[in-house]
Design an enzyme around this catalytic site. Structure first.
Site, mmCIF file in Angstrom:
data_model
loop_
_atom_site.group_PDB
_atom_site.id
_atom_site.type_symbol
_atom_site.label_atom_id
_atom_site.label_comp_id
_atom_site.label_asym_id
_atom_site.label_seq_id
_atom_site.Cartn_x
_atom_site.Cartn_y
_atom_site.Cartn_z
ATOM 1 N N ARG A 144 0.773 -1.381 -0.386
ATOM 2 C CA ARG A 144 -0.010 -0.083 -0.056
ATOM 3 C C ARG A 144 0.465 0.986 0.325
ATOM 4 O O ARG A 144 1.485 1.854 0.785
ATOM 5 C CB ARG A 144 -1.276 -0.231 1.198
ATOM 6 C CG ARG A 144 -1.638 1.565 1.353
ATOM 7 C CD ARG A 144 -2.087 1.071 2.566
ATOM 8 N NE ARG A 144 -2.534 0.653 4.139
ATOM 9 C CZ ARG A 144 -1.449 1.126 4.601
ATOM 10 N NH1 ARG A 144 -1.190 2.149 4.175
ATOM 11 N NH2 ARG A 144 -1.126 0.012 6.123
ATOM 12 N N HIS A 179 -2.983 4.351 5.233
ATOM 13 C CA HIS A 179 -4.329 3.405 5.586
ATOM 14 C C HIS A 179 -5.454 3.974 5.072
ATOM 15 O O HIS A 179 -6.240 3.436 4.390
ATOM 16 C CB HIS A 179 -4.334 3.130 6.734
ATOM 17 C CG HIS A 179 -5.680 2.191 7.174
ATOM 18 N ND1 HIS A 179 -5.473 0.835 6.732
ATOM 19 C CD2 HIS A 179 -6.456 2.114 7.552
ATOM 20 C CE1 HIS A 179 -6.494 0.409 7.431
ATOM 21 N NE2 HIS A 179 -7.529 1.304 8.188
ATOM 22 N N TYR A 185 4.596 4.889 11.157
ATOM 23 C CA TYR A 185 5.336 3.133 11.253
ATOM 24 C C TYR A 185 5.914 2.572 10.172
ATOM 25 O O TYR A 185 6.411 1.626 10.421
ATOM 26 C CB TYR A 185 3.703 2.975 11.986
ATOM 27 C CG TYR A 185 3.041 2.924 10.070
ATOM 28 C CD1 TYR A 185 2.921 1.958 9.418
ATOM 29 C CD2 TYR A 185 1.415 3.752 10.422
ATOM 30 C CE1 TYR A 185 1.832 2.308 7.978
ATOM 31 C CE2 TYR A 185 0.847 3.699 9.770
ATOM 32 C CZ TYR A 185 0.831 3.144 8.177
ATOM 33 O OH TYR A 185 0.186 3.094 7.635
#
Length: 374
Positions: free
Chosen positions: A273, A277, A286
């Site tokens: 990805r 998100h 992260y």
């Protein structure tokens, strides 16, 4: 020699390939050695030129649609948008592997799969706009409403596939799930149900490396998510999810084997990805930029475009035409979503029951009376 899935009577051949199946190199070049690729006893025929060109066009249009939806979320026209940037090969491959009579069970991240299946883009974005739980007709499009709770739709896919087989149809169901969904109990219950019933269902796990911000290494110790199918008696495979040709080949084989009575499949697609998100997330908290850059070099659209150019199937004029089509598609979405929707509050009572029970009938009457007083 090409070995069909239906010939795999030895359970040891159900194990996934040790290395994800890939037909294109990292730069898109096509191997010249043979026309089938795989490992163990399983081989996968290369998709036709027509299929690859269709996939390329839908991927380009799908990415531009996804970018437009992300922009609309930033403008407040959508409540949120979970981008599938970088996962176009999985999204389009899932749509193209199915017949019009088959069923697709998507998640909230699979809008590109929806539009690739022919669903109106504004209807596909209705859930994310907050207007309704589903903006398209699931029966007409043979596409279940997008599922936000992780993996709850996987059992629905298995049940529908089994029900269709009992009715004597050759319908196959394909359920899209993310890597995070494989840690949910619903996922394992769905696999167990499908394995016992030998339902004609394919589970496609889009392993994009993160369940929101949790890396795969912190949610699963298996060598590959594909191995989770073996314990339930399900044929399993892993594929390079950024290789559109390989995705088409593996999913095409899985769907047709399930249709022929070979039972369910679990396919893990290794992808990434590239975006957040959702539009409310910031992935820099992260993961590193260097990690994303490494995956960006394996861009599924660039890889397929390179391969098609190498084979003389795609020209500069073709690329320009597809780009123009994608821009026109995005402009249409942008224009139609700029208008405020006309909502009918009474529609809250539609599609809940075949016939409303007395307490909801009373509530509907109260709502209508209140609306008439305004």
């Amino acid at each position: 020699m090409h070995t069909t899935a239906g010939d795999w009577t030895d359970p040891s051949t159900w194990l996934p390939s040790q290395v994800p199946v890939s037909l294109l190199s990292s730069n898109g070049n096509v191997p010249k050695s043979d026309t089938t690729h795989g490992s163990r006893e399983r081989t996968y025929p290369e998709p036709s030129a027509e299929a690859l060109l269709t996939a390329y066009r839908k991927m380009v249009v799908g990415r531009r649609f996804d970018e437009q939806a992300t922009a609309l979320a930033r403008q407040g026209r959508l409540a949120v948008h979970p981008s599938s940037l970088g996962q176009e090969a999985c999204q389009v491959g899932a749509a193209l592997a199915l017949r019009a009579t088959d069923w697709l069970f998507p998640t909230y991240r699979d809008c590109v799969a929806l539009v690739s299946r022919g669903i109106d883009p504004v209807e596909a974005l209705t859930l994310l706009r907050g207007d309704a739980h589903c903006g398209y007709d699931p029966v007409r499009h043979r596409t279940a409403p997008q599922c936000t709770p992780l993996a709850t739709h996987a059992a629905h896919a298995a049940g529908l596939a089994h029900g269709e087989r009992l009715k004597g149809t050759d319908t196959v169901a394909l359920a899209l799930v993310g890597d995070g969904a494989t840690s949910e109990g619903d996922f394992h219950e769905a696999l167990n149900l499908a394995g016992v019933l030998k339902a004609p269902v394919v589970f496609l796990v889009q392993n994009n490396g993160y369940a929101i911000s949790v890396p795969l290494s912190e949610q699963c110790a298996a060598p590959s998510l594909a191995y989770k199918g073996i314990g339930y008696g399900i044929r399993s495979e892993q594929v390079d999810g950024n290789d559109a040709a390989a995705v088409l080949a593996v999913l095409g084989t899985a769907v047709e084997d399930a249709r022929a009575g070979g039972g369910p499949w679990l396919v893990e697609a290794h992808t990434y990805r590239l975006g957040p998100h959702t539009s409310a997330d910031h992935p820099s908290r992260y993961r590193t930029t260097a990690e994303a850059d490494r995956w960006r070099e394996r861009d599924p659209i660039a890889r397929l475009e390179s391969a098609l150019r190498e084979q003389g199937l795609l020209t500069d004029a073709d690329v320009k035409a597809v780009t123009a089509e994608a821009e026109a598609y995005a402009a249409d979405v942008r224009e139609r979503l700029a208008a405020d929707p006309e909502l009918n509050p009474s529609a809250l009572f539609d599609d809940v029951f075949g016939s409303l029970p007395p307490h909801l009938t009373d509530q509907q009457a109260l709502l209508r009376a209140e609306l008439e007083e305004r």
